[in-house]
Design a protein around this motif. Structure first.
Motif, PDB file in Angstrom:
ATOM      1  N   ILE A  57       0.849  -1.203   0.000  1.00 40.21           N
ATOM      2  CA  ILE A  57       0.000   0.000   0.000  1.00 40.21           C
ATOM      3  C   ILE A  57       0.879   1.246   0.000  1.00 40.21           C
ATOM      4  O   ILE A  57       1.859   1.312   0.746  1.00 40.21           O
ATOM      5  CB  ILE A  57      -0.848   0.056   1.294  1.00 40.21           C
ATOM      6  N   GLN A  58       0.517   2.213  -0.850  1.00 39.86           N
ATOM      7  CA  GLN A  58       1.137   3.544  -0.669  1.00 39.86           C
ATOM      8  C   GLN A  58       0.016   4.536  -0.356  1.00 39.86           C
ATOM      9  O   GLN A  58      -0.367   4.686   0.787  1.00 39.86           O
ATOM     10  CB  GLN A  58       1.989   3.907  -1.873  1.00 39.86           C
ATOM     11  N   CYS A  59      -0.582   5.190  -1.367  1.00 39.68           N
ATOM     12  CA  CYS A  59      -1.656   6.136  -1.020  1.00 39.68           C
ATOM     13  C   CYS A  59      -2.915   5.400  -0.574  1.00 39.68           C
ATOM     14  O   CYS A  59      -3.747   5.928   0.140  1.00 39.68           O
ATOM     15  CB  CYS A  59      -1.974   7.061  -2.194  1.00 39.68           C
ATOM     16  N   GLY A  60      -3.096   4.163  -1.040  1.00 44.14           N
ATOM     17  CA  GLY A  60      -4.208   3.335  -0.579  1.00 44.14           C
ATOM     18  C   GLY A  60      -5.496   3.455  -1.380  1.00 44.14           C
ATOM     19  O   GLY A  60      -6.452   2.741  -1.105  1.00 44.14           O
ATOM     20  N   TYR A  61      -5.515   4.326  -2.376  1.00 43.95           N
ATOM     21  CA  TYR A  61      -6.784   4.535  -3.093  1.00 43.95           C
ATOM     22  C   TYR A  61      -7.225   3.275  -3.844  1.00 43.95           C
ATOM     23  O   TYR A  61      -8.402   2.951  -3.888  1.00 43.95           O
ATOM     24  CB  TYR A  61      -6.650   5.708  -4.078  1.00 43.95           C
ATOM     25  N   CYS A  62      -6.260   2.561  -4.405  1.00 43.73           N
ATOM     26  CA  CYS A  62      -6.602   1.363  -5.188  1.00 43.73           C
ATOM     27  C   CYS A  62      -6.783   0.136  -4.300  1.00 43.73           C
ATOM     28  O   CYS A  62      -7.259  -0.894  -4.766  1.00 43.73           O
ATOM     29  CB  CYS A  62      -5.479   1.072  -6.185  1.00 43.73           C
ATOM     30  N   THR A  63      -6.333   0.233  -3.036  1.00 43.43           N
ATOM     31  CA  THR A  63      -6.183  -0.958  -2.187  1.00 43.43           C
ATOM     32  C   THR A  63      -7.489  -1.734  -1.972  1.00 43.43           C
ATOM     33  O   THR A  63      -7.495  -2.966  -2.114  1.00 43.43           O
ATOM     34  CB  THR A  63      -5.534  -0.563  -0.847  1.00 43.43           C
ATOM     35  N   LEU A  93      -5.782  -1.102 -11.380  1.00 45.19           N
ATOM     36  CA  LEU A  93      -4.622  -0.243 -11.621  1.00 45.19           C
ATOM     37  C   LEU A  93      -4.157   0.380 -10.312  1.00 45.19           C
ATOM     38  O   LEU A  93      -4.971   0.713  -9.449  1.00 45.19           O
ATOM     39  CB  LEU A  93      -4.982   0.888 -12.590  1.00 45.19           C
ATOM     40  N   CYS A  94      -2.839   0.511 -10.191  1.00 43.91           N
ATOM     41  CA  CYS A  94      -2.262   1.226  -9.048  1.00 43.91           C
ATOM     42  C   CYS A  94      -1.288   2.248  -9.619  1.00 43.91           C
ATOM     43  O   CYS A  94      -0.452   1.903 -10.458  1.00 43.91           O
ATOM     44  CB  CYS A  94      -1.529   0.250  -8.133  1.00 43.91           C
ATOM     45  N   ARG A  95      -1.417   3.501  -9.195  1.00 45.96           N
ATOM     46  CA  ARG A  95      -0.532   4.552  -9.724  1.00 45.96           C
ATOM     47  C   ARG A  95       0.683   4.783  -8.835  1.00 45.96           C
ATOM     48  O   ARG A  95       1.533   5.602  -9.135  1.00 45.96           O
ATOM     49  CB  ARG A  95      -1.301   5.872  -9.880  1.00 45.96           C
ATOM     50  N   CYS A  96       0.728   4.094  -7.674  1.00 44.46           N
ATOM     51  CA  CYS A  96       1.831   4.370  -6.742  1.00 44.46           C
ATOM     52  C   CYS A  96       2.860   3.242  -6.689  1.00 44.46           C
ATOM     53  O   CYS A  96       4.043   3.470  -6.860  1.00 44.46           O
ATOM     54  CB  CYS A  96       1.312   4.557  -5.328  1.00 44.46           C
ATOM     55  N   THR A  97       2.413   2.032  -6.462  1.00 44.93           N
ATOM     56  CA  THR A  97       3.369   0.940  -6.255  1.00 44.93           C
ATOM     57  C   THR A  97       3.830   0.418  -7.615  1.00 44.93           C
ATOM     58  O   THR A  97       3.299   0.800  -8.648  1.00 44.93           O
ATOM     59  CB  THR A  97       2.734  -0.252  -5.496  1.00 44.93           C
ATOM     60  N   GLY A  98       4.786  -0.481  -7.596  1.00 39.14           N
ATOM     61  CA  GLY A  98       5.239  -1.097  -8.843  1.00 39.14           C
ATOM     62  C   GLY A  98       4.559  -2.430  -9.062  1.00 39.14           C
ATOM     63  O   GLY A  98       5.031  -3.229  -9.866  1.00 39.14           O
TER      64      GLY A  98
HETATM   65  S1  FES Z   1      -1.385   2.733  -3.616  1.00 37.73           S
HETATM   66 FE1  FES Z   1      -1.850   4.624  -4.594  1.00 37.73          FE
HETATM   67  S2  FES Z   1      -2.960   4.009  -6.355  1.00 37.73           S
HETATM   68 FE2  FES Z   1      -2.280   2.155  -5.521  1.00 37.73          FE
END
Ligand code: FES
Ligand SMILES: Cc1cc2nc3c(=O)[nH]c(=O)nc-3n(C[C@H](O)[C@H](O)[C@H](O)COP(=O)(O)OP(=O)(O)OC[C@H]3O[C@@H](n4cnc5c(N)ncnc54)[C@H](O)[C@@H]3O)c2cc1C
Ligand code: FES
Lengths: 276, 170
Positions: free
Chosen positions: B101-107, B137-142
């Protein structure tokens, strides 16, 4: 959010669906049928489509059945793409629809919705075009059967809807290839998508992505089956005989589509060669 | 036959996370709208609204679906599970343990989809994992940590016997 209101009906029989259509239509309302609903919702939300009444076909047993009946595989219009993949009655169809959209979307997108889509790709129709499948429609004139290639929304009469597609059992297990290339990721609309099979020594092939509509061409097929010329010559000649107006848009230019098609036909030949 | 009509709100019963709720909706409401605005279940996220990103994923009779592409009316006779109903899913814990998890929006979308995958295909191979995860889709993690989380949940799931008991601890 969908910015307008509408009536929603979910009938349980074909007759009930048509009755609702007729009575709403007589009131001057714009009525549409819905199978998976993903395109209807997307278009309605984006202002590309408005309507007063929706008739959801998912409650009608004829539209949700997926079974062998005598010598035919009968596929209801409201059967989801994932159900087709999982049942795998028709391996070419399973492989082709497995490349449409993404796994989660395929739990909702139906084969009937894909065949009647207002978008040009309609990749689900390719396996039907090369197996001479029959579309079963229901409407004011009762049940009618027509070749699946006549199935463009414009050709359905007022109130008519697609209920089923039938494929002869003898066409289900022929050797096939199904290939698709997209612009970048695995999920996406096709630059070129093709489905081909071999029946009685001849290749049958249909394409999506190249033209405004998916198609099967007797001329292109004739050339691809001409064994008097070399493989690459055959491919070049077939591409030269594509219908005019090859799609030229933000996904791919006309020339790039032809280049990709050339590659796919070469790969297809290699697959057939390998299996000989 | 189910009917709901224009202009007016219709009262319907929706089965969400095991409890039946009576709510007032428009026929035009998507399930995503209803969950967030009527039921206060804001775990499913609004993002693309087109079926492209998976942020709005919920389970409908156990199958992952984009709630932005589903009318609430279409879901009336089904059991709906949202991220709020998956507090005890091993996939949720696996996301925490694997820093997925980074920003968590996609989680929430990933966890709901991952939970369905682990439940339906406890022995899923890489190809199937890949196919299912392409829906989100996730815009933060790889994506690597997300794949690791799903794999660790699959492995943990294989250590549960059919009664859900952790055989590794016995
Ligand atoms: S954790 Fe930010 S969009 Fe996936
Ligand atoms: C994320 C995503 C990715 C996609 N990728 C691809 C792709 O790679 N390739 C591709 O080919 N398509 C793709 N599509 C398009 C998709 O296949 C079509 O939009 C399809 O129409 C959706 O099916 P549905 O069952 O949800 O249709 P619906 O929304 O139910 O209906 C679509 C249209 O058909 C009409 N209709 C539906 N059922 C019937 C019926 N039984 N009789 C008469 N008319 C009917 C409706 O009125 C509407 O006009 C994608 C769509 C999404 C959401
Ligand atoms: S918000 Fe539903 S898929 Fe993106």
């Amino acid at each position: 959010m969908i910015p307008f209101n509408f009536d929603y009906f979910k009938p349980e029989t074909l007759e009930e669906a048509l009755k609702i259509y007729s009575s709403e239509w007589k009131l001057g309302k714009k009525v549409i049928y819905l199978s998976g609903g993903t395109e209807v919702i997307t278009f309605a939300r984006g202002g590309k489509m408005t309507f007063d009444s929706v008739i959801d076909l998912k409650g009608i047993p004829e539209c949700t059945m997926l079974e062998m009946q005598g010598d035919d595989l009968v596929i209801g219009a409201a059967v989801t793409l994932n159900r087709l993949v999982e049942s795998n009655h028709f391996p070419l169809l399973s492989k082709t629809v497995r490349t449409i959209a993404d796994h989660t979307s395929r739990n909702k997108i139906t084969i009937g919705g894909n065949l009647m889509s207002k978008l040009g790709y309609r990749e689900g129709i390719l396996p039907f075009l090369i197996t001479d499948a029959i579309a079963v429609v229901y409407g004011p004139a009762g049940t009618e059967a027509m070749p699946v290639d006549n199935l463009a929304a414009a050709e359905l009469a007022e109130g008519q809807f697609l209920t089923q597609v039938k494929v002869a059992a003898s066409n289900l297990d022929l050797p096939f290839v199904s290939m698709k290339r997209t612009r970048s990721s695995k999920v996406g609309y096709p630059i070129v998508s093709l489905a081909a099979l071999r029946k009685e020594g001849r290749i049958r092939i249909a394409f999506s992505g190249i033209h405004e509509h998916p198609f099967r061409s007797a001329v292109v097929e004739g050339i691809l089956n001409d064994e008097t010329i070399e493989d690459q010559q055959r491919i070049d000649k077939a591409i030269a005989k594509l219908p005019t107006n090859v799609t030229d848009d933000f996904i791919a230019s006309k020339d790039f589509r032809k280049f990709v098609l050339n590659k796919l036909l070469t790969e297809m030949n290699a697959v057939w060669e390998g299996s000989r | 036959m189910i009917v709901s009509n224009t202009g007016k709100y219709t009262v319907v019963s929706l089965l969400v996370n095991g409890s039946s709720q009576d709510i007032m909706i428009r026929s035009a409401d998507t399930l995503l709208c209803t969950l967030r605005n009527q039921l206060g279940l804001t775990g499913a996220k609004q993002a693309c609204g087109n079926g492209d990103c998976g942020a709005c994923t919920v389970l409908v009779d156990g199958k992952p679906m984009h709630s932005c592409l589903l009318l609430t009316m279409e879901a009336l006779n089904s059991g709906i599970t949202t991220i709020e109903g998956l507090r005890h899913s091993p996939v949720r814990q696996a996301f925490v343990d694997n820093w997925a998890i980074q920003c968590g929006y996609c989680t929430p979308g990933f966890i709901v989809n991952g939970h369905a995958l682990v439940t339906e295909h406890p022995d899923a191979e890489d190809e199937r994992i890949e196919e299912w995860l392409q829906s989100n889709l996730c815009r933060c993690t790889g994506y690597q940590e997300i794949k690791d989380a799903i794999k660790s949940a699959l492995n943990a799931n294989n250590l549960l016997d059919s009664n859900g008991i952790d055989t590794a601890e016995q």
